[in-house]
Design an enzyme around this catalytic site. Structure first.
Site, PDB file in Angstrom:
ATOM      1  N   ASP A 101      45.872 -73.609   3.197  1.00 50.57           N
ATOM      2  CA  ASP A 101      45.354 -72.577   4.094  1.00 50.57           C
ATOM      3  C   ASP A 101      44.900 -71.335   3.309  1.00 50.57           C
ATOM      4  O   ASP A 101      44.912 -71.315   2.078  1.00 50.57           O
ATOM      5  CB  ASP A 101      46.419 -72.237   5.133  1.00 50.57           C
ATOM      6  CG  ASP A 101      45.846 -71.980   6.509  1.00 50.57           C
ATOM      7  OD1 ASP A 101      44.702 -71.506   6.611  1.00 50.57           O
ATOM      8  OD2 ASP A 101      46.547 -72.264   7.519  1.00 50.57           O
ATOM      9  N   TRP A 103      38.501 -71.706   6.203  1.00 50.54           N
ATOM     10  CA  TRP A 103      37.870 -71.232   7.443  1.00 50.54           C
ATOM     11  C   TRP A 103      36.365 -71.010   7.302  1.00 50.54           C
ATOM     12  O   TRP A 103      35.782 -70.188   8.001  1.00 50.54           O
ATOM     13  CB  TRP A 103      38.532 -69.940   7.953  1.00 50.54           C
ATOM     14  CG  TRP A 103      40.012 -69.921   7.864  1.00 50.54           C
ATOM     15  CD1 TRP A 103      40.862 -70.979   8.065  1.00 50.54           C
ATOM     16  CD2 TRP A 103      40.834 -68.797   7.544  1.00 50.54           C
ATOM     17  NE1 TRP A 103      42.167 -70.575   7.882  1.00 50.54           N
ATOM     18  CE2 TRP A 103      42.169 -69.249   7.568  1.00 50.54           C
ATOM     19  CE3 TRP A 103      40.571 -67.473   7.243  1.00 50.54           C
ATOM     20  CZ2 TRP A 103      43.253 -68.401   7.306  1.00 50.54           C
ATOM     21  CZ3 TRP A 103      41.640 -66.624   6.976  1.00 50.54           C
ATOM     22  CH2 TRP A 103      42.963 -67.097   7.015  1.00 50.54           C
ATOM     23  N   GLN A 148      34.834 -69.690   4.795  1.00 49.12           N
ATOM     24  CA  GLN A 148      34.518 -68.465   4.060  1.00 49.12           C
ATOM     25  C   GLN A 148      33.987 -68.779   2.660  1.00 49.12           C
ATOM     26  O   GLN A 148      34.138 -69.881   2.140  1.00 49.12           O
ATOM     27  CB  GLN A 148      35.753 -67.570   3.987  1.00 49.12           C
ATOM     28  CG  GLN A 148      36.174 -67.033   5.349  1.00 49.12           C
ATOM     29  CD  GLN A 148      37.345 -66.078   5.275  1.00 49.12           C
ATOM     30  OE1 GLN A 148      37.886 -65.802   4.216  1.00 49.12           O
ATOM     31  NE2 GLN A 148      37.745 -65.548   6.429  1.00 49.12           N
ATOM     32  N   ASP A 160      39.748 -71.373  13.305  1.00 55.18           N
ATOM     33  CA  ASP A 160      40.615 -72.350  13.960  1.00 55.18           C
ATOM     34  C   ASP A 160      40.070 -72.814  15.304  1.00 55.18           C
ATOM     35  O   ASP A 160      39.425 -72.063  16.043  1.00 55.18           O
ATOM     36  CB  ASP A 160      41.996 -71.744  14.191  1.00 55.18           C
ATOM     37  CG  ASP A 160      42.760 -71.556  12.894  1.00 55.18           C
ATOM     38  OD1 ASP A 160      42.298 -72.046  11.846  1.00 55.18           O
ATOM     39  OD2 ASP A 160      43.830 -70.915  12.932  1.00 55.18           O
TER      40      ASP A 160
END
Length: 442
Positions: free
Chosen positions: A150, A223, A225, A244
């Site tokens: 993550d 995510w 990025q 998410d």
């Protein structure tokens, strides 16, 4: 370039791909994850229950193999002061993570674990930044097969100098070269995001995983990025291309819309990941569950179930068990996903978070034909029509005149629709999708 006996970076048509031993990561991962089902309320019993249900429900026989433990598996106070290793929570996992791994491996399944490229995980537990080699070795010794990594807990000195544009509803659409109009700190044109601080954080764990004597599938969760689509394929086996997911149609449609512009990045050994499945969760209608699963499957996304399997109902299980969609997703000979060939509700190439592309197609060796998906993105029942002359994979076999037909099967019901000429029209409920397997000309 790092090369080991376990892994090489091989040049492919679109990017340098992370190629793993035993075909790990060649096709999208199939499995189950604890987060969408339980969040932090996890323990060994829930993980083992999910593993046994994967077998009892017939999901293992369909290819689902990873049982993934998400956030909150360790103690929160810190690492072992001597070994510097993360400590599994003894209340949640009395036999440790390795004890659960041994039991799941005995069932013929694989096990995933979770960490973050920061100081803490998203729930505030110890993470792996600065401890990549220790954690990779620990995971390998425990027998871990999959790492979800993550992007929480990032200290300020590990953030990027520039901002990459993540196309979502807040900034209106995709922009070239990683730039965002109106952002003072946007990256310059053609900025190399593979050398960014974000990329380096993820590359450090990649290198650590490659250094251990175990093949661990690497799932990046940054995510979308730092223009991860440009470097994710050389770093991990899949990479999150968005924020998410949540169990509501608005969010599912938004992510599907974003990912529809990224299909050229998907192929063997690398898959843009629109996040875990919400089938069976929230207040999604049966039609929305169907369309959600179908879109994720045809985009060659990882299919990671996120609902409690010991209480799943038959209708949701049937969606997750659809053999035609799973066969397309896992095709051993065709790596490319389905592509949108017509947007339908909007003009082609329109970025619209509420109305993603409605007409998709892709070739399949396992289905011996072409998969065609037709979506109704509207909030009311509508008729949608797939014209064979518009489907790219059928154009070479279309005789260019009225009356051209193909053998068609309904992928949801399995029903043979016979010889369907010129077009297929269907009335679809709001947010529903028809899925067809189009075979030989007739």
């Amino acid at each position: 370039m790092l090369v080991s006996s376990l892994t090489v970076l091989a040049f492919m048509s679109r990017a340098n791909a992370l190629v793993r031993q035993d075909d790990v990561g060649r096709v999208p991962a199939l499995g189950w994850n604890s987060w969408n089902a339980f969040n932090c309320e996890i323990d060994a019993d829930k993980i083992l229950t999910a593993a046994n249900e994967v077998i009892d429900l017939g999901l293992k026989g369909l290819g689902y193999e990873y049982i993934n433990i998400d956030d909150c598996w360790s103690i929160k106070s810190g690492r072992n002061t001597t070994t510097k290793r993360i400590i599994p929570d003894p209340d949640k996992f009395p036999d440790g993570i390795s004890g659960v791994v041994d039991q799941i491996h005995a069932l013929g399944l694989k096990v995933g674990i979770y960490s973050s490229a920061g100081l803490t995980t998203c729930a505030g537990y110890p993470a792996s930044l600065g401890y990549e080699k220790i954690d990779a070795q620990t995971f390998a010794e425990w027998g871990i097969d999959y790492l979800k990594y993550d992007n929480c807990g990032v200290p300020t000195n590990q953030t990027d100098q520039y901002t990459a544009c993540v196309p979502d509803s807040t900034n209106g659409g995709p922009y070239p070269n990683g730039t965002c109009p109106g952002l003072a700190d946007a990256a310059p044109a053609r900025y190399d995001w593979s050398k960014s601080t974000t990329a380096k954080r993820y590359q450090s764990m990649r290198d650590a995983l490659l250094s251990v004597n175990r093949t661990i599938l690497y799932s990046l969760c940054d995510w979308g990025q730092a223009d991860v689509n440009a470097w994710g394929n050389a770093t991990g086996n899949s990479w999150r291309m968005s924020g998410d997911i949540t169990p509501n149609w608005t969010r599912i449609a938004e992510i599907a819309n974003e990912n529809s512009f990224l299909m050229n990045y998907a192929n063997f050994w690398g898959h843009p990941d629109p996040d875990m499945l919400e089938v069976g969760n929230g207040n999604l209608t049966l039609a929305e569950n169907r369309a959600h699963f179908a879109l994720w499957a045809i985009m060659k996304s990882p299919l990671i179930i996120g609902t409690p399997l010991d209480s799943i109902d038959a209708a949701h299980l049937a969606i997750l068990s659809n053999k035609d969609l799973l066969a397309f997703n896992q095709d051993p000979l065709v790596g490319r996903p389905a592509y949108p060939y017509k947007w339908g509700y909007n003009a082609d190439w329109t970025f619209d978070p509420l109305h993603p592309a409605e007409y998709w197609s892709g070739p399949s060796s396992t289905l011996n034909g072409t998969l065609v998906l037709v979506l109704n993105s509207e909030d009311r029942t509508q008729t949608r029509t797939a014209y064979w002359k518009e489907v790219p994979e059928l154009q070479g076999r279309h005789r260019g005149r009225r009356g051209t037909g193909f053998r068609v099967r309904n992928a949801w019901t399995g029903n043979d629709l016979g010889c369907v000429r010129d077009k297929y029209s269907v009335k679809l409920a709001p947010h529903d999708a028809a899925v067809l397997v189009v075979g030989d000309a007739c």
